[in-house]
Design an enzyme around this catalytic site. Structure first.
Site, PDB file in Angstrom:
ATOM      1  N   HIS A  90       0.842  -1.195   0.000  1.00  0.00           N
ATOM      2  CA  HIS A  90       0.000   0.000   0.000  1.00  0.00           C
ATOM      3  C   HIS A  90       0.882   1.253   0.000  1.00  0.00           C
ATOM      4  CE1 HIS A  90      -2.888   3.064   1.144  1.00  0.00           C
ATOM      5  NE2 HIS A  90      -2.203   3.308   2.248  1.00  0.00           N
ATOM      6  N   ASP A 122       7.079  21.638 -26.419  1.00  0.00           N
ATOM      7  CA  ASP A 122       7.083  20.278 -25.862  1.00  0.00           C
ATOM      8  C   ASP A 122       8.087  20.251 -24.725  1.00  0.00           C
ATOM      9  OD1 ASP A 122       7.126  17.391 -25.454  1.00  0.00           O
ATOM     10  OD2 ASP A 122       6.290  17.224 -27.474  1.00  0.00           O
ATOM     11  N   TRP A 175       6.957   0.110   4.044  1.00  0.00           N
ATOM     12  CA  TRP A 175       7.492   0.875   2.896  1.00  0.00           C
ATOM     13  C   TRP A 175       8.845   1.490   3.236  1.00  0.00           C
ATOM     14  CZ3 TRP A 175       8.728   5.977   1.511  1.00  0.00           C
ATOM     15  CH2 TRP A 175       8.515   6.944   2.493  1.00  0.00           C
ATOM     16  N   SER A 199      13.365   6.205 -13.553  1.00  0.00           N
ATOM     17  CA  SER A 199      12.272   6.937 -14.193  1.00  0.00           C
ATOM     18  C   SER A 199      12.137   8.331 -13.594  1.00  0.00           C
ATOM     19  CB  SER A 199      10.980   6.142 -14.028  1.00  0.00           C
ATOM     20  OG  SER A 199       9.872   6.961 -14.245  1.00  0.00           O
ATOM     21  N   SER A 200      12.189   8.412 -12.259  1.00  0.00           N
ATOM     22  CA  SER A 200      12.035   9.716 -11.603  1.00  0.00           C
ATOM     23  C   SER A 200      13.171  10.652 -11.967  1.00  0.00           C
ATOM     24  CB  SER A 200      12.016   9.548 -10.083  1.00  0.00           C
ATOM     25  OG  SER A 200      10.853   8.906  -9.679  1.00  0.00           O
ATOM     26  N   HIS A 246      13.025  11.985   3.732  1.00  0.00           N
ATOM     27  CA  HIS A 246      12.361  13.238   4.098  1.00  0.00           C
ATOM     28  C   HIS A 246      12.190  14.177   2.910  1.00  0.00           C
ATOM     29  CE1 HIS A 246      10.111  15.539   6.842  1.00  0.00           C
ATOM     30  NE2 HIS A 246      10.594  16.574   6.188  1.00  0.00           N
ATOM     31  N   GLU A 266      11.845  13.195   0.050  1.00  0.00           N
ATOM     32  CA  GLU A 266      10.820  12.489  -0.727  1.00  0.00           C
ATOM     33  C   GLU A 266       9.408  12.928  -0.329  1.00  0.00           C
ATOM     34  OE1 GLU A 266      10.552  10.435  -3.224  1.00  0.00           O
ATOM     35  OE2 GLU A 266       8.461   9.852  -2.933  1.00  0.00           O
ATOM     36  N   TYR A 318       8.542  15.714   0.734  1.00  0.00           N
ATOM     37  CA  TYR A 318       8.325  17.066   0.205  1.00  0.00           C
ATOM     38  C   TYR A 318       8.154  17.036  -1.309  1.00  0.00           C
ATOM     39  CZ  TYR A 318       9.059  18.897   4.804  1.00  0.00           C
ATOM     40  OH  TYR A 318       8.913  19.176   6.125  1.00  0.00           O
ATOM     41  N   SER A 320      -1.835  27.034  -5.547  1.00  0.00           N
ATOM     42  CA  SER A 320      -1.532  28.450  -5.809  1.00  0.00           C
ATOM     43  C   SER A 320      -2.033  28.895  -7.180  1.00  0.00           C
ATOM     44  CB  SER A 320      -0.019  28.695  -5.726  1.00  0.00           C
ATOM     45  OG  SER A 320       0.459  28.300  -4.468  1.00  0.00           O
ATOM     46  N   HIS A 371      14.476  13.257  12.432  1.00  0.00           N
ATOM     47  CA  HIS A 371      13.291  13.353  13.297  1.00  0.00           C
ATOM     48  C   HIS A 371      12.388  12.132  13.113  1.00  0.00           C
ATOM     49  CE1 HIS A 371      11.133  15.861   9.965  1.00  0.00           C
ATOM     50  NE2 HIS A 371      10.809  14.598   9.845  1.00  0.00           N
ATOM     51  N   HIS A 372      12.679  11.324  12.096  1.00  0.00           N
ATOM     52  CA  HIS A 372      11.969  10.050  11.971  1.00  0.00           C
ATOM     53  C   HIS A 372      12.573   9.004  12.905  1.00  0.00           C
ATOM     54  CE1 HIS A 372       9.758  11.265   8.304  1.00  0.00           C
ATOM     55  NE2 HIS A 372      10.833  12.003   8.080  1.00  0.00           N
ATOM     56  N   THR A 427       6.251  27.012   5.961  1.00  0.00           N
ATOM     57  CA  THR A 427       4.970  26.381   5.652  1.00  0.00           C
ATOM     58  C   THR A 427       3.830  27.282   6.099  1.00  0.00           C
ATOM     59  OG1 THR A 427       6.086  24.309   6.130  1.00  0.00           O
ATOM     60  CG2 THR A 427       3.733  24.195   5.765  1.00  0.00           C
ATOM     61  N   LYS A 458       3.157  30.030   3.657  1.00  0.00           N
ATOM     62  CA  LYS A 458       2.344  29.605   2.519  1.00  0.00           C
ATOM     63  C   LYS A 458       0.865  29.628   2.854  1.00  0.00           C
ATOM     64  CE  LYS A 458       5.333  26.983  -0.372  1.00  0.00           C
ATOM     65  NZ  LYS A 458       4.806  27.684  -1.526  1.00  0.00           N
ATOM     66  N   ARG A 481       1.338   1.322  15.204  1.00  0.00           N
ATOM     67  CA  ARG A 481       0.987   1.127  13.801  1.00  0.00           C
ATOM     68  C   ARG A 481       1.472  -0.246  13.344  1.00  0.00           C
ATOM     69  NH1 ARG A 481       5.421   4.814  10.581  1.00  0.00           N
ATOM     70  NH2 ARG A 481       4.324   4.018   8.776  1.00  0.00           N
TER      71      ARG A 481
END
Lengths: 516, 376
Positions: free
Chosen positions: A67, A96, A132, A160-161, A244, A246, A248, A259, A293-294, A319, A322, A441
């Site tokens: 998932h 293009d 994950w 790919s990315s 991290h 990622e 964002y 926006s 922080h993870h 943040t 924004k 979890r």
């Protein structure tokens, strides 16, 4: 010059057209969204009540892992790349993408990556079952054999990315129409430019960490094996140095979408354009120095904990800027609430709630109680579902009329919004409570103490799933039978993409427009 | 068609505030974090509530402005859009104010964190080792060591029996600690990463192979505190609970003495010679407890992940190989040398070599295990 697409399957296989490739990315991500959602529903069905009813614990772990992987790498990221493909050239007045053949390649390797990943479900020993985040040594010494295929597919996704990101940077920096200076670019272009740099910076880190796993598993190294002098915590540092930024990567383009939409429906220019650009850049910079922080509970020294706590709290500042800018954009506007606007407003509110729980999680001592509980699950679903998913949904409603030249049914769009909005909150809000009350979890069964909240969450999840089926129906019905859309589509639409016909011709801006 | 917007919006706002408000009644409703039973856990709880109310305050202001704007500044009310789009002063203000709030928040967080990290001057040391999927507790000074397994019966999990109050949060051998003493936890793991978490103590420390992490607690009043493994550690991650009993010093001393006596008995028992039937019967029970989750009750294993015992080249091969695999483990196979007593190891190996159609006819005696382990 004006020639149309090739006929039949070869149009899609060999296309180098940014619109075709964008369309393929978007449909692929839609498919992955449903597959990842299906896995989520298996999880929620098992957690509907205490006890083991539907799946075995081992399979449950495969579901949580797939998932997460499919939603992150298969649904959200390709959807943003799809939107970038469709919109960036039209927004900057380019004919293009800069590297059209690579564009084709970066899409077409994705289905193979995900076919490989999903096929692990049918392998002996089952699919990856280590979450994950695939922490070693659970994902190395103790992993099922399918981990090798998982590593291979992560490599392909990463390639790919990276190709997508290179293409986006090359396009934005080289192909802007005359007069389109950097500080005139729409924010979606800006946020994608910054996101693309993040991708190039961290995808190789992910490739590195999975390669080290591969070495540990098959070639006798001990990068992450303490018994061989390796370090399991090193894995987490490398993973989150990728991980991290990622997260964002999955939210910055969303900022760009919102926006674009809020000013259109507030009929007022975006407030604080340049501060939006600087805030995005600050968030991107900070994303590189907060990864641990993870890992507040891994036993870092006090000084390390403090540095990462302070840096993490700092993210709240840009943040916040924004959010304040969006609210001020709405202030004294003349608002209407079409479906894209509804999703965007929900984005601002719910993403802010996810930001609040993020701020709470940043407080290291409190994080000792939150860490690895449903509070964290609630937090990142509040930033990712109303954040990434709602913004993508808003973008589809906003630009679909431009893509296919037909208008969606407004009443049905609003029904979709309200079911999704209610379903989302019913699913994820109670997770704050079950998490604070102590539910870890990634467990398939739990004490009846948390039964009520879990039952509510499960009901909400199926409601949210139903809303997405409705979304699919609305999109298909729009494409095959919607009313004709005008070229401007929206009363106060602004930007180059609205100056071309609806549907957008196969080739746009073959001669660059003049931007004043 | 004008879709009736106001009602659903109002409902959602109401829902949000009812939900946020209800958090403060937490202790009865199990909505909120526990205040816990130690000075540190209460400090953590206050930090949590402080940052929560700060967030609520910011939320009321920001969402308040948004809702007012959505109500007043809508085209259907005849609003005409203004055209302002910049204000350096405003940007400055809403950068500085959050920054000040954060500094105010960072100060108490830092002092609490420093207390959590002060593991000096402990009066009792407990070494905690995470295993797939159980905890081992050692008191190095007292020479006491034991495993703690979940005691919830399978029938309750599979729905055959009613679930008890402490469903999945109960163990066969709880950890006892004395009240009013600074107890230091030294946390590590034998296989994958686990995390030792007891919410009432506000202690959560990852158990990582190759690391010994430190944490501490000082419980004021006697009580029973329950927790769970908090880091995904494989199949039975959800089934390795923690049960800590805080007891008086006397009760703690008696418990330690009993544990020491038990260790003596085990050492004595290792010297006896058992009959095949005794070993086989005992081995069968241990197999069901310790081996069957992976190798399956019928000994067939799970293709691709867990090898079968029936017809296994190890169980049908040299005894030393078999002992090595069971005592020292290999890859995903845990090392059972410290988890089981010599009698239990002898029994389970005898069982495996003679059950599921394996007809080796060997008998392994406890003394063989002791000798094997000494030879290593």
């Amino acid at each position: 010059m004006a020639h149309g697409p090739a006929k039949g399957l070869s149009r899609w296989l060999f296309t180098t057209n940014h619109k075709d490739i964008g369309t393929m990315y978007l449909w692929f991500s839609f498919l992955m969204f449903f597959l990842g959602g299906l896995f989520a529903l298996v999880i929620r069905a098992e957690l509907f009540q205490p006890g083991l009813q539907i799946v075995e614990p081992a399979f449950f772990n495969q579901m949580t892992t797939l998932h997460g992987l499919i939603m992150v790498f298969g649904a959200v990221m390709p959807a943003f790349v799809g939107l970038a493909n469709w919109m960036l050239p039209m927004m900057i007045g380019a004919p293009d993408m800069a590297l059209p053949r690579m564009n084709n390649w970066s899409f077409w390797i994705l289905p193979f990556a995900f076919a490989a990943l999903v096929s692990t479900l049918f392998m002996e020993g089952g699919a990856p079952d280590f979450g994950w985040t695939f922490y070693a040594p659970l994902s190395t010494t103790y992993a099922p054999p399918s981990v090798t295929l998982f590593i291979f597919s992560v490599h392909i996704m990463g390639a790919s990315s990276i190709m997508g990101a290179i293409n986006i940077i090359a396009t934005i920096l080289n192909m802007r129409a005359p007069g389109m200076t950097l500080m005139k670019m729409p924010l979606f272009v800006w946020t994608w430019l910054i996101t693309a740099y993040l991708l190039i910076a961290v995808m190789p880190v992910l490739a590195g960490v999975v390669t080290m796993m591969l070495m540990d598993i098959h070639f006798g190294t001990s990068f992450f094996d303490a018994a061989g002098g390796g370090d399991p915590v090193l894995f987490q540092h490398i993973f989150w140095f990728f991980g991290h930024p990622e997260v964002y990567i999955m939210i910055l383009p969303a900022f760009g979408i919102v926006s674009a939409i809020i000013p259109t429906f507030a009929r007022k220019p975006l407030f604080g354009y340049s501060s939006m650009v600087y805030a995005t850049a600050s968030i991107a910079f900070l994303s590189f120095i907060v990864w641990a922080h993870h890992m507040f509970t891994v036993g870092m020294p006090l000084a390390g904990e403090l540095i990462f706590m302070y840096a993490t709290m700092l993210i709240a500042v840009p943040t916040g800027v924004k959010v304040f800018n969006w609210v001020t954009t709405m202030w004294r506007g003349a608002m209407t609430f079409e479906t894209p606007m509804l999703f965007s407003i929900a984005f601002v509110i719910l993403f802010t709630i996810g930001g609040f729980s993020g701020l709470m999680l940043a407080i290291a001592p409190a994080d000792f109680q939150y860490h690895d509980t449903y509070f964290v699950v609630a937090h990142f679903h509040y930033v990712l579902v109303p954040g990434a998913i709602f913004s993508i949904t808003a973008a589809v409603y906003y630009w679909l009329p431009k893509w296919c030249g037909r208008m969606y049914d407004e009443a049905m769009g609003r029904v979709h919004f309200w079911i999704a909005f209610i379903g989302l909150n019913v699913t994820f809000f109670p997770m704050h409570f079950s998490g604070l009350a102590g539910m870890p979890r990634r467990i398939p069964d739990y004490n009846p103490l948390w039964a009520d909240w879990n039952m509510i969450s499960s009901v909400g999840a199926f409601l949210f799933g139903a809303a997405q089926v409705l979304f699919l129906y609305i999109v298909i019905r729009t494409i095959i039978g919607g009313k004709k859309a005008s070229d401007e589509v929206w009363e106060a639409s602004h930007g180059l993409e609205w100056t071309v016909a609806s549907p957008a011709p196969y080739h746009t801006f073959s001669t660059p427009p003049e931007v004043k | 068609m004008r879709f009736p917007l106001r009602t659903p919006i109002a409902l959602c706002v109401l829902l949000f505030f009812v939900l946020s408000a209800s958090i403060s009644y937490a202790s009865e409703w199990r909505l909120n974090m526990t205040e816990g039973v130690t000075a540190v856990s209460q400090e953590v709880f206050s930090l949590h509530m402080l940052i929560f109310w700060i967030c609520c305050g910011i939320g009321v202001v920001v969402f308040g402005v948004m809702f007012v704007s959505m109500f007043l500044h809508r085209k259907s009310r005849g609003a005409v859009a203004a055209n302002f789009h910049e204000s350096t002063a405003l940007e400055f203000v809403w950068t500085i104010i959050p920054l000040l709030i954060l500094v105010g928040m960072a100060y108490p967080a830092t002092t609490t964190l420093m207390k959590i990290y002060d593991t000096e001057d402990a009066e009792v040391d407990v070494l905690i080792t995470g295993y797939q999927w159980k905890w081992k507790y050692d008191f190095p000074e007292q020479g006491v060591s034991f495993f703690s397994n979940m005691s919830t019966p399978k029938e309750q999990i599979l729905g055959g029996a009613e679930k008890g109050e402490h469903y999945l949060l109960e163990v066969d051998e709880p950890l006892l600690i004395p009240v009013d003493k600074k107890v230091r936890f030294l946390v590590t793991a034998a296989d994958v990463i686990h995390s030792w978490w007891v919410p009432d103590l506000a202690v959560k420390r990852d158990a990582i192979p190759g690391y010994i992490n430190q944490a501490w607690t000082k419980v004021q009043e006697p009580g029973v505190f329950r927790g769970q493994c908090a880091e995904l550690c494989g199949k039975d991650h959800g089934f390795m609970p923690i049960e800590v009993h805080a007891v008086s010093q006397d009760e703690f001393d008696q418990w330690i003495a009993a544990k020491q006596a038990r260790a003596q008995e085990i050492a004595e028992a290792a010297k006896q010679t058992l009959s095949f039937d005794e070993l086989y019967t005992q081995g069968e029970a241990i197999y069901a407890n310790q081996c069957a989750t992976c190798h399956q009750p019928n000994g067939e294993g799970v293709a691709g992940v867990f090898p079968a015992i029936a017809g296994s080249p190890i169980a049908l091969g040299a005894l030393d190989e078999h002992l090595s695999r069971v005592v020292k483990g290999l890859g995903a196979m845990p090392a059972f040398g410290e988890q089981l007593t010599p009698v239990e190891l002898a029994a389970v190996v005898t069982f495996q070599r003679n059950a599921f159609g394996n007809n080796m006819g060997d008998i392994v005696q406890p003394i063989d295990i002791v000798n094997y382990k000494q030879g290593q």
